[in-house]
Each structure stands twice: as C-alpha cells, then as structure tokens.
Design a protein around this motif. Sequence first.
Motif, PDB file in Angstrom:
ATOM      1  N   PRO A  28       0.806  -1.218   0.000  1.00 35.21           N
ATOM      2  CA  PRO A  28       0.000   0.000   0.000  1.00 35.21           C
ATOM      3  C   PRO A  28       0.847   1.280   0.000  1.00 35.21           C
ATOM      4  CG  PRO A  28       0.001  -0.984   2.175  1.00 35.21           C
ATOM      5  CD  PRO A  28       0.759  -1.922   1.276  1.00 35.21           C
ATOM      6  N   LEU A  29       2.157   1.182  -0.259  1.00 37.98           N
ATOM      7  CA  LEU A  29       2.990   2.380  -0.345  1.00 37.98           C
ATOM      8  C   LEU A  29       2.420   3.305  -1.414  1.00 37.98           C
ATOM      9  CD1 LEU A  29       5.618   3.802   0.626  1.00 37.98           C
ATOM     10  CD2 LEU A  29       6.788   2.675  -1.266  1.00 37.98           C
ATOM     11  N   ALA A  30       2.337   4.575  -1.092  1.00 39.64           N
ATOM     12  CA  ALA A  30       1.772   5.563  -2.019  1.00 39.64           C
ATOM     13  C   ALA A  30       2.478   5.485  -3.372  1.00 39.64           C
ATOM     14  CB  ALA A  30       1.908   6.960  -1.429  1.00 39.64           C
ATOM     15  N   PRO A  31       1.711   5.415  -4.463  1.00 41.39           N
ATOM     16  CA  PRO A  31       2.308   5.297  -5.800  1.00 41.39           C
ATOM     17  C   PRO A  31       3.273   6.431  -6.125  1.00 41.39           C
ATOM     18  CG  PRO A  31      -0.062   4.918  -5.910  1.00 41.39           C
ATOM     19  CD  PRO A  31       0.248   5.364  -4.509  1.00 41.39           C
ATOM     20  N   GLU A  32       3.008   7.632  -5.625  1.00 42.14           N
ATOM     21  CA  GLU A  32       3.901   8.752  -5.912  1.00 42.14           C
ATOM     22  C   GLU A  32       5.276   8.578  -5.259  1.00 42.14           C
ATOM     23  OE1 GLU A  32       1.065  10.174  -2.598  1.00 42.14           O
ATOM     24  OE2 GLU A  32       0.875   9.074  -4.483  1.00 42.14           O
ATOM     25  N   ILE A  33       5.357   7.727  -4.260  1.00 42.44           N
ATOM     26  CA  ILE A  33       6.649   7.373  -3.659  1.00 42.44           C
ATOM     27  C   ILE A  33       7.206   6.135  -4.364  1.00 42.44           C
ATOM     28  CG2 ILE A  33       7.843   6.612  -1.565  1.00 42.44           C
ATOM     29  CD1 ILE A  33       5.711   8.188   0.037  1.00 42.44           C
ATOM     30  N   ALA A  34       6.394   5.103  -4.463  1.00 39.80           N
ATOM     31  CA  ALA A  34       6.842   3.829  -5.047  1.00 39.80           C
ATOM     32  C   ALA A  34       7.384   4.006  -6.455  1.00 39.80           C
ATOM     33  CB  ALA A  34       5.691   2.818  -5.039  1.00 39.80           C
ATOM     34  N   ASP A  35       6.768   4.849  -7.236  1.00 41.68           N
ATOM     35  CA  ASP A  35       7.191   5.044  -8.627  1.00 41.68           C
ATOM     36  C   ASP A  35       8.567   5.688  -8.733  1.00 41.68           C
ATOM     37  OD1 ASP A  35       4.805   3.934  -9.437  1.00 41.68           O
ATOM     38  OD2 ASP A  35       3.869   5.854  -9.970  1.00 41.68           O
ATOM     39  N   ARG A  36       9.002   6.378  -7.694  1.00 39.39           N
ATOM     40  CA  ARG A  36      10.296   7.065  -7.716  1.00 39.39           C
ATOM     41  C   ARG A  36      11.454   6.174  -7.277  1.00 39.39           C
ATOM     42  NH1 ARG A  36       9.693  11.865  -3.932  1.00 39.39           N
ATOM     43  NH2 ARG A  36      11.824  12.212  -4.589  1.00 39.39           N
ATOM     44  N   LEU A  37      11.169   5.098  -6.551  1.00 39.09           N
ATOM     45  CA  LEU A  37      12.224   4.294  -5.947  1.00 39.09           C
ATOM     46  C   LEU A  37      13.017   3.500  -6.970  1.00 39.09           C
ATOM     47  CD1 LEU A  37      10.300   2.855  -2.865  1.00 39.09           C
ATOM     48  CD2 LEU A  37      11.709   4.932  -2.997  1.00 39.09           C
ATOM     49  N   LYS A  38      14.327   3.496  -6.781  1.00 43.22           N
ATOM     50  CA  LYS A  38      15.222   2.666  -7.588  1.00 43.22           C
ATOM     51  C   LYS A  38      15.729   1.557  -6.682  1.00 43.22           C
ATOM     52  CE  LYS A  38      16.532   6.509 -10.502  1.00 43.22           C
ATOM     53  NZ  LYS A  38      17.574   7.505 -10.753  1.00 43.22           N
ATOM     54  N   ARG A  39      15.124   0.399  -6.815  1.00 48.61           N
ATOM     55  CA  ARG A  39      15.409  -0.738  -5.956  1.00 48.61           C
ATOM     56  C   ARG A  39      16.521  -1.604  -6.548  1.00 48.61           C
ATOM     57  NH1 ARG A  39      10.640   0.302  -7.313  1.00 48.61           N
ATOM     58  NH2 ARG A  39       8.966   0.844  -5.902  1.00 48.61           N
ATOM     59  N   SER A  40      17.146  -2.396  -5.697  1.00 49.21           N
ATOM     60  CA  SER A  40      18.122  -3.382  -6.159  1.00 49.21           C
ATOM     61  C   SER A  40      17.376  -4.484  -6.910  1.00 49.21           C
ATOM     62  CB  SER A  40      18.880  -3.974  -4.967  1.00 49.21           C
ATOM     63  OG  SER A  40      17.987  -4.718  -4.151  1.00 49.21           O
ATOM     64  N   ALA A  41      18.122  -5.387  -7.501  1.00 55.38           N
ATOM     65  CA  ALA A  41      17.510  -6.490  -8.253  1.00 55.38           C
ATOM     66  C   ALA A  41      16.580  -7.332  -7.381  1.00 55.38           C
ATOM     67  CB  ALA A  41      18.595  -7.366  -8.864  1.00 55.38           C
ATOM     68  N   ASP A  42      16.840  -7.363  -6.071  1.00 56.82           N
ATOM     69  CA  ASP A  42      15.975  -8.133  -5.169  1.00 56.82           C
ATOM     70  C   ASP A  42      14.861  -7.283  -4.558  1.00 56.82           C
ATOM     71  OD1 ASP A  42      17.687  -6.712  -3.531  1.00 56.82           O
ATOM     72  OD2 ASP A  42      18.436  -8.445  -2.437  1.00 56.82           O
ATOM     73  N   GLY A  43      14.650  -6.072  -5.085  1.00 57.03           N
ATOM     74  CA  GLY A  43      13.523  -5.249  -4.657  1.00 57.03           C
ATOM     75  C   GLY A  43      13.750  -4.442  -3.395  1.00 57.03           C
ATOM     76  N   LEU A  44      15.002  -4.293  -2.988  1.00 55.27           N
ATOM     77  CA  LEU A  44      15.304  -3.639  -1.712  1.00 55.27           C
ATOM     78  C   LEU A  44      16.026  -2.298  -1.889  1.00 55.27           C
ATOM     79  CD1 LEU A  44      16.553  -6.795   0.186  1.00 55.27           C
ATOM     80  CD2 LEU A  44      14.314  -5.683   0.403  1.00 55.27           C
ATOM     81  N   LEU A  45      15.899  -1.488  -0.853  1.00 55.15           N
ATOM     82  CA  LEU A  45      16.635  -0.224  -0.729  1.00 55.15           C
ATOM     83  C   LEU A  45      17.444  -0.267   0.555  1.00 55.15           C
ATOM     84  CD1 LEU A  45      13.698   2.296  -1.177  1.00 55.15           C
ATOM     85  CD2 LEU A  45      15.565   2.027  -2.779  1.00 55.15           C
ATOM     86  N   PRO A  46      18.690   0.210   0.531  1.00 56.75           N
ATOM     87  CA  PRO A  46      19.397   0.374   1.803  1.00 56.75           C
ATOM     88  C   PRO A  46      18.730   1.497   2.594  1.00 56.75           C
ATOM     89  CG  PRO A  46      20.804   1.027  -0.054  1.00 56.75           C
ATOM     90  CD  PRO A  46      19.485   0.580  -0.612  1.00 56.75           C
ATOM     91  N   ALA A  47      18.602   1.294   3.889  1.00 59.24           N
ATOM     92  CA  ALA A  47      17.995   2.285   4.781  1.00 59.24           C
ATOM     93  C   ALA A  47      18.989   2.601   5.896  1.00 59.24           C
ATOM     94  CB  ALA A  47      16.690   1.751   5.355  1.00 59.24           C
TER      95      ALA A  47
END
Length: 148
Positions: A16-35
């Motif tokens: 349910p992450l807001a599309p305006e945020i999700a669309d901007r994310l550049k994830r790794s090949a496994d779908g993750l972001l470092p936090a």
Amino acid sequence: MTSSSPTGGGPGRPSPLAPEIADRLKRSADGLLPAIAQQYDTGEVLMLGWMDDEALHRTLTTGRCTYWSRSRREYWVKGDTSGHVQWVKSVALDCDADTVLVKVDQVGAACHTGTRTCFDTDVLFVEGPEGSGAAEDAAGADAPGADQ
C-alpha cells in the motif's frame, strides 16, 4: 517481533505504499533499498538495514522502523524483541532515490551486538590527533575517486 505481510510478504510483493513514492524508488535487483538509520539530534549514524516497499510503508505509517531481513526473509520492527526502539522523526530519499535516510530517536543500542551503533567497533581510519592517517596514506590520496 517479526511479522510477514498478510500476502506472504517480501520484496516485489504488492504494497500500500503511495504510488507517488513507489514510482520514484530505484530498488536493487531483489527489490530492496538500503535504509540508513541516523540519530536525529546528534547526526550519529546508527545502522544500515534493508527496506522494500512494504517496510517503507510501515515505517512511514507507524512511526517505528520496519526492515526486511534478508537472512530470515521476514519483516522486523526494530525494538520489538530487544526494546531498543527506533522512533521515526523523518524519512528522506537520497538524490538518486536508491537509498533511504531515516532519522530516528534511538532507545538503547542500535546494533544487534548491543553497542550504540554498528559503526563503533571496527574503525578503519581516524584523521587527526586520534589517528595517524596511515590508512589514507596507504590508499594514496591521488587514487582515482579519492576526492569523491
């Protein structure tokens, strides 16, 4: 406490992450972001964890840091088992939208080893009176990318 998403959870699953945020994310090949978790008032870097869209959504909506455990393949909320809670103060994306900076109010140790930060036990280089600067000399100040 760990928990899986009702749909099974994990990177790449609907969130349910807001599309305006999700669309901007550049994830790794496994779908993750470092936090990166940073103490909000001192700037102290506490730890690095991993988030997928669902973990970021939970972090943004609950005020507690939620991460994706790559080894256990499940979500975990920092402090649910240890009591060492991370209360979210702000969340920001870096300029490339591939890393999240979460400024938190850390209660207790941030590191799973029981230390305040994950970056205080194996210091490789310290410039100035505390250190000799030998690591920089060995690496070479003129090495490619040394000023980046």
